[in-house]
Write a protein that holds these residues in place. Structure first.
Motif, mmCIF file in Angstrom:
data_model
loop_
_atom_site.group_PDB
_atom_site.id
_atom_site.type_symbol
_atom_site.label_atom_id
_atom_site.label_comp_id
_atom_site.label_asym_id
_atom_site.label_seq_id
_atom_site.Cartn_x
_atom_site.Cartn_y
_atom_site.Cartn_z
ATOM 1 N N TRP A 112 0.721 -0.838 -0.478
ATOM 2 C CA TRP A 112 -0.194 0.399 0.027
ATOM 3 C C TRP A 112 0.603 0.867 0.160
ATOM 4 O O TRP A 112 0.158 2.025 -0.148
ATOM 5 C CB TRP A 112 -0.769 -0.093 1.606
ATOM 6 N N VAL A 113 2.501 0.940 0.099
ATOM 7 C CA VAL A 113 3.037 2.497 0.405
ATOM 8 C C VAL A 113 4.412 2.533 -0.683
ATOM 9 O O VAL A 113 4.969 0.682 -0.554
ATOM 10 C CB VAL A 113 3.540 3.129 1.736
ATOM 11 N N ARG A 114 4.722 3.310 -1.038
ATOM 12 C CA ARG A 114 5.744 3.209 -2.231
ATOM 13 C C ARG A 114 7.193 3.551 -0.640
ATOM 14 O O ARG A 114 7.347 4.089 -0.144
ATOM 15 C CB ARG A 114 6.161 3.947 -3.297
ATOM 16 N N PRO A 115 8.156 3.411 -1.611
ATOM 17 C CA PRO A 115 10.072 3.905 -0.901
ATOM 18 C C PRO A 115 9.733 5.194 -1.132
ATOM 19 O O PRO A 115 9.147 5.639 -2.079
ATOM 20 C CB PRO A 115 11.019 2.794 -1.488
ATOM 21 N N VAL A 116 10.746 6.268 0.029
ATOM 22 C CA VAL A 116 10.466 7.293 -0.070
ATOM 23 C C VAL A 116 11.785 8.093 0.425
ATOM 24 O O VAL A 116 12.580 7.467 1.014
ATOM 25 C CB VAL A 116 9.818 8.234 0.922
ATOM 26 N N PRO A 117 12.790 8.467 -0.653
ATOM 27 C CA PRO A 117 13.460 9.240 0.236
ATOM 28 C C PRO A 117 13.965 9.327 1.801
ATOM 29 O O PRO A 117 12.796 9.702 2.273
ATOM 30 C CB PRO A 117 14.895 10.069 -0.817
ATOM 31 N N LEU A 118 15.224 9.281 2.078
ATOM 32 C CA LEU A 118 15.163 9.630 3.892
ATOM 33 C C LEU A 118 16.543 10.191 3.942
ATOM 34 O O LEU A 118 17.763 9.270 3.267
ATOM 35 C CB LEU A 118 15.194 8.259 4.561
ATOM 36 N N ASP A 320 8.899 17.314 2.350
ATOM 37 C CA ASP A 320 9.897 17.802 3.234
ATOM 38 C C ASP A 320 9.594 19.296 3.906
ATOM 39 O O ASP A 320 10.484 19.375 4.464
ATOM 40 C CB ASP A 320 10.688 18.531 1.694
ATOM 41 N N PHE A 321 8.416 19.818 3.170
ATOM 42 C CA PHE A 321 7.946 21.102 4.141
ATOM 43 C C PHE A 321 7.648 20.285 5.407
ATOM 44 O O PHE A 321 7.636 20.763 6.082
ATOM 45 C CB PHE A 321 6.122 21.342 3.460
ATOM 46 N N MET A 322 6.810 20.034 6.111
ATOM 47 C CA MET A 322 6.508 18.518 6.613
ATOM 48 C C MET A 322 7.427 18.701 7.613
ATOM 49 O O MET A 322 7.274 19.011 10.085
ATOM 50 C CB MET A 322 4.884 17.558 6.802
ATOM 51 N N LYS A 323 8.694 18.255 7.450
ATOM 52 C CA LYS A 323 9.298 17.809 8.272
ATOM 53 C C LYS A 323 10.832 19.075 9.031
ATOM 54 O O LYS A 323 12.053 18.841 9.028
ATOM 55 C CB LYS A 323 10.852 16.870 7.836
ATOM 56 N N ASP A 324 10.713 20.476 7.961
ATOM 57 C CA ASP A 324 11.283 21.127 7.851
ATOM 58 C C ASP A 324 11.085 21.884 9.766
ATOM 59 O O ASP A 324 10.164 22.094 9.733
ATOM 60 C CB ASP A 324 10.866 22.433 7.045
#
Length: 399
Positions: A112-118, A320-324
């Motif tokens: 249900w979810v895709r890999p995301v860059p970290l 990216d916005f939410m982790k600022d």
């Protein structure tokens, strides 16, 4: 509106737009469901926070039309086929959803979810571990949650295990409940036991605690802490549901009827809301076992596997916005609420958050930061399917 068959979102959007202000058709839609289990600091069902986040994000990304929803009635732990997460993520009704990484492994196995860059180092090491499955990251960490003890006892910091914690809190004011909390529920009681297991087995693999039988040394220490909440009639309001799903435990602590309170850091918001004159308490990571080794839950933003191409790029722009750190501070310090509102006291996964103002000068957030060093995450696989068996075994042992 671009979310079909979502009448509650449609109603929200209609309240924000007039007939003379139609939604632009050339902006790309992005549907986001954020974790609703945080203090509603503005007491407006998160409307102010939603509008602030949407406005700030769209100011940076005017080509994206983001719709954010906070809805405590949406069960974002529902892993059943055809259930809430299947609908949101599996069917792509939402592109970004904030989840508890206790269920991360299940979301990955279901596709249900895709890999995301970290970006390594942005988040607390425990958070990076919690969003990783088989060497691949699948989420962008937002919050940490950990069981802590709040108390006004000057000796609280010397509590090093469950036995010393009970002794210190009992001696502080013998007529009061030593430690008020809520142990009831198939998520809460087992996760409290896992915290105690981590305290007792600081070098052990925490996933081992998910299988029966219960660990005897852990249970002995944990049982003593749980039973310290018993009142004269023999009832245990911490275990029988009296303190569940409300703020009675926090209120008992806020008005001195309990010498300590155990819960997530953000529960201090509700204690201070009940008694604004209460002095800021001392806080430690709760020692429920034969030692003390902090364990953290991790919340993270995941992206639907249905969201690819430009959608995935827009989703990354939002994460990216939410982790600022500035956004994390807005949420943590109740920046969406009237000036002077109590902070939410939410642990943040962002490492930079604690290095910048206002967290750098805040007495509580710096105390939290001190005990987060070395914390390890709850397992991101195995908890959902084992929690009820653990709960049953613990109830049998504790009652």
């Amino acid at each position: 509106m671009h979310w079909k068959a979502l009448p509650w979102v449609l109603a929200l959007s209609l309240s924000a737009c007039s007939e003379t202000d139609p939604e632009p058709q050339d902006r790309r839609p992005l549907a986001v469901v954020l974790f609703p289990y945080i203090p509603d600091a503005a007491d407006d069902a998160f409307v102010s926070l939603m509008r602030r986040l949407e406005a700030d994000f769209e100011r940076q990304h005017p080509d994206i039309d983001v719709d954010i929803v906070f809805d405590p009635n949406m069960d974002v732990y529902d892993l059943s086929e055809g259930g809430m997460l299947s609908w949101l993520l599996g069917n792509g009704a939402a592109q970004v959803v904030e989840i508890d990484t206790l269920i991360m492994g299940d979301l990955v196995s279901k596709g249900w979810v895709r890999p995301v860059p970290l970006t390594p180092g942005d988040s607390h090491p425990a958070a990076e571990q919690a969003v990783t499955v088989s060497g691949q990251s699948y989420g962008v960490p937002t919050y940490l949650c950990s069981y802590v003890v709040y108390s006004h006892s000057p000796d609280l910091s010397s509590a090093s295990d469950g036995a010393s914690l009970v002794r210190i809190l009992t001696d502080f004011a013998p007529a009061a409940i030593p430690l008020a909390t809520n142990y009831s529920g198939s998520w809460t009681l087992p996760s409290s036991y896992l915290d105690a297991w981590a305290d007792t087995n600081p070098s052990g693999e925490l996933s081992q605690a998910l299988t029966l039988p219960l660990d005897a040394p852990t249970l002995d220490s944990f049982e003593a802490v749980v039973k310290s909440c018993e009142i004269e009639s023999g009832r245990n309001p911490c275990l029988d549901g009296t303190f569940a799903d409300n703020t009675q435990a926090e209120q008992n602590f806020a008005f001195g009827h309990a010498n300590g309170f155990m819960g997530y850091t953000e529960r201090l918001f509700f204690a201070r809301k009940a008694n604004p004159n209460m002095a800021l308490p001392e806080v430690i990571s709760v020692p429920l076992g034969t030692g003390s080794a902090p364990t953290v839950f991790v919340d993270a933003l995941v992206v639907s596997a249905q969201c690819t191409g430009p959608c995935a790029e827009d989703a990354q722009a939002f994460t990216d916005f939410m982790k600022d750190p500035a956004v994390r501070s807005l949420i943590a310090f109740s920046g969406d609420a009237p000036q002077g509102t109590t902070p939410r006291y939410l642990l943040q996964a962002s490492q930079d958050f604690y290095q910048q103002e206002p967290a750098r000068s805040d007495p509580m957030y710096q105390k939290y930061r001190a005990f987060l060093d070395g914390a390890r995450p709850y397992p991101n696989q195995g908890f959902p399917e084992n929690r009820r068996a653990l709960q049953a075994a613990l109830l049998e042992a504790l009652q």
